[in-house]
Design a protein around this motif. Sequence first.
Motif, PDB file in Angstrom:
ATOM      1  N   LEU A   6       0.841  -1.204   0.000  1.00 54.46           N
ATOM      2  CA  LEU A   6       0.000   0.000   0.000  1.00 54.46           C
ATOM      3  C   LEU A   6       0.871   1.248   0.000  1.00 54.46           C
ATOM      4  N   LYS A   7       1.911   1.220   0.808  1.00 55.94           N
ATOM      5  CA  LYS A   7       2.826   2.361   0.863  1.00 55.94           C
ATOM      6  C   LYS A   7       3.483   2.573  -0.494  1.00 55.94           C
ATOM      7  N   TYR A   8       3.898   1.496  -1.149  1.00 59.04           N
ATOM      8  CA  TYR A   8       4.512   1.610  -2.468  1.00 59.04           C
ATOM      9  C   TYR A   8       3.561   2.316  -3.444  1.00 59.04           C
ATOM     10  N   ALA A   9       2.290   1.897  -3.434  1.00 58.59           N
ATOM     11  CA  ALA A   9       1.309   2.465  -4.364  1.00 58.59           C
ATOM     12  C   ALA A   9       1.124   3.955  -4.114  1.00 58.59           C
ATOM     13  N   VAL A  10       1.060   4.348  -2.865  1.00 53.95           N
ATOM     14  CA  VAL A  10       0.883   5.761  -2.526  1.00 53.95           C
ATOM     15  C   VAL A  10       2.099   6.569  -2.972  1.00 53.95           C
ATOM     16  N   VAL A  11       3.295   6.038  -2.769  1.00 51.00           N
ATOM     17  CA  VAL A  11       4.512   6.752  -3.177  1.00 51.00           C
ATOM     18  C   VAL A  11       4.577   6.892  -4.697  1.00 51.00           C
ATOM     19  N   VAL A  12       4.200   5.858  -5.426  1.00 48.47           N
ATOM     20  CA  VAL A  12       4.179   5.943  -6.883  1.00 48.47           C
ATOM     21  C   VAL A  12       3.216   7.039  -7.329  1.00 48.47           C
ATOM     22  N   ALA A  13       2.049   7.088  -6.710  1.00 47.27           N
ATOM     23  CA  ALA A  13       1.057   8.115  -7.057  1.00 47.27           C
ATOM     24  C   ALA A  13       1.602   9.513  -6.795  1.00 47.27           C
ATOM     25  N   ALA A  28      14.939  -1.211  -6.088  1.00 46.82           N
ATOM     26  CA  ALA A  28      15.041  -1.365  -7.533  1.00 46.82           C
ATOM     27  C   ALA A  28      13.691  -1.094  -8.192  1.00 46.82           C
ATOM     28  N   GLN A  29      13.702  -0.438  -9.340  1.00 46.86           N
ATOM     29  CA  GLN A  29      12.466  -0.131 -10.038  1.00 46.86           C
ATOM     30  C   GLN A  29      11.725  -1.401 -10.430  1.00 46.86           C
ATOM     31  N   SER A  30      12.457  -2.445 -10.806  1.00 44.96           N
ATOM     32  CA  SER A  30      11.814  -3.702 -11.195  1.00 44.96           C
ATOM     33  C   SER A  30      11.081  -4.331 -10.016  1.00 44.96           C
ATOM     34  N   SER A  31      11.680  -4.252  -8.828  1.00 44.59           N
ATOM     35  CA  SER A  31      11.039  -4.811  -7.637  1.00 44.59           C
ATOM     36  C   SER A  31       9.776  -4.038  -7.291  1.00 44.59           C
ATOM     37  N   LEU A  32       9.835  -2.714  -7.430  1.00 46.41           N
ATOM     38  CA  LEU A  32       8.658  -1.885  -7.168  1.00 46.41           C
ATOM     39  C   LEU A  32       7.549  -2.204  -8.146  1.00 46.41           C
ATOM     40  N   SER A  33       7.900  -2.326  -9.421  1.00 45.85           N
ATOM     41  CA  SER A  33       6.893  -2.631 -10.442  1.00 45.85           C
ATOM     42  C   SER A  33       6.227  -3.979 -10.168  1.00 45.85           C
ATOM     43  N   THR A  34       7.018  -4.957  -9.763  1.00 47.55           N
ATOM     44  CA  THR A  34       6.472  -6.285  -9.450  1.00 47.55           C
ATOM     45  C   THR A  34       5.514  -6.216  -8.267  1.00 47.55           C
ATOM     46  N   ALA A  35       5.883  -5.452  -7.239  1.00 52.31           N
ATOM     47  CA  ALA A  35       5.037  -5.334  -6.049  1.00 52.31           C
ATOM     48  C   ALA A  35       3.691  -4.703  -6.394  1.00 52.31           C
ATOM     49  N   ILE A  36       3.699  -3.677  -7.258  1.00 56.12           N
ATOM     50  CA  ILE A  36       2.460  -3.025  -7.655  1.00 56.12           C
ATOM     51  C   ILE A  36       1.598  -3.963  -8.495  1.00 56.12           C
ATOM     52  N   LYS A  37       2.221  -4.715  -9.395  1.00 58.17           N
ATOM     53  CA  LYS A  37       1.465  -5.671 -10.214  1.00 58.17           C
ATOM     54  C   LYS A  37       0.815  -6.743  -9.342  1.00 58.17           C
ATOM     55  N   GLU A  38       1.511  -7.196  -8.311  1.00 59.50           N
ATOM     56  CA  GLU A  38       0.940  -8.177  -7.381  1.00 59.50           C
ATOM     57  C   GLU A  38      -0.256  -7.580  -6.639  1.00 59.50           C
ATOM     58  N   LEU A  39      -0.111  -6.318  -6.243  1.00 54.43           N
ATOM     59  CA  LEU A  39      -1.207  -5.645  -5.546  1.00 54.43           C
ATOM     60  C   LEU A  39      -2.424  -5.523  -6.453  1.00 54.43           C
TER      61      LEU A  39
END
Length: 305
Positions: A6-13, A28-39
């Motif tokens: 949830l925190k990742y999504a808010v920071v991306v926004a 890493a940007q790839s790790s962040l992207s993966t976490a958002i896709k899982e969410l």
Amino acid sequence: MNFQQLKYAVVVAEAGSFREAARRLFMAQSSLSTAIKELEADYQIQIFERTKRGVFITDQGAEFLSYARDVLSQVEVLENRYLGANTKRLFSVSGQHYDFVSETFAQLVAEDEDQGHDYRLLETSTNQVLDDVRTAYSELGILYINDYNKKVIKQFLSRYDLEFYALGTFANHIFVGNNHPLADYEVVGLEDLKAYPSLSFAQDQGSSQQLIEETFLPLEHQQGTVYVSDRATAINVLVETPAYLLGTGILTSQFQHLMKTIPLAESQYGQVGYIQRRYQELSVIAQQFITLLQANVPLSDGENR
């Protein structure tokens, strides 16, 4: 789903791109992207639209992020309370704009000889009072209910699993500055008010008109409405202009000498009271606050409390 996602999504926004969000999060940007896709997969929604020009929030995503921010706010409260260095308990109350509430709040703080609590008083919109108590951001809320708004208010109370407890029943009055043309009237009628602008506390955008704080809707053919968000500004407007404010007539603070309250001829009755979460066991400090409120609220008009 976990709170970190949830925190990742808010920071991306907030960052507007995965690259900048990854930099802020030191990952890493790839790790962040993966976490958002899982969410997004977990909730079967698309939070972000990814384009060559950057990241855009979808309609679904905007709603989801609103809830995510609420959840993260409550997590922060829990962490500060139980994991942070500050071991003091926080007592928070949200309310519409009443001077007797702030007077009572100040009295509560003054009587805390051991300084064993942190305190927060939020004067805000009707909808926000309901939401603050619903989400446990505040333990108590202060509201006014009358025949006009009670149907909508009760719907919110039921939906949010909240209870309302009346402190008193009061007739409608107007508040005016000492120099107002109506200041010496013993009673005023609605016709008397049409020549003057009304004062109103601003509500959240899109809120139902039945969530207004004032005891009557603004009158037709009057000289406009002045919207404010805080009592200090409201008092200054009433003192310096011919505006009037419709309310309960309760005036207990040091500002009494600056204005007058006058009964309304077409008076209706409404109740001022506090709300809490249903089945909630109130803290000792909340019970003390309610006791002080009951002592500070004047006797009811025309009906027993």
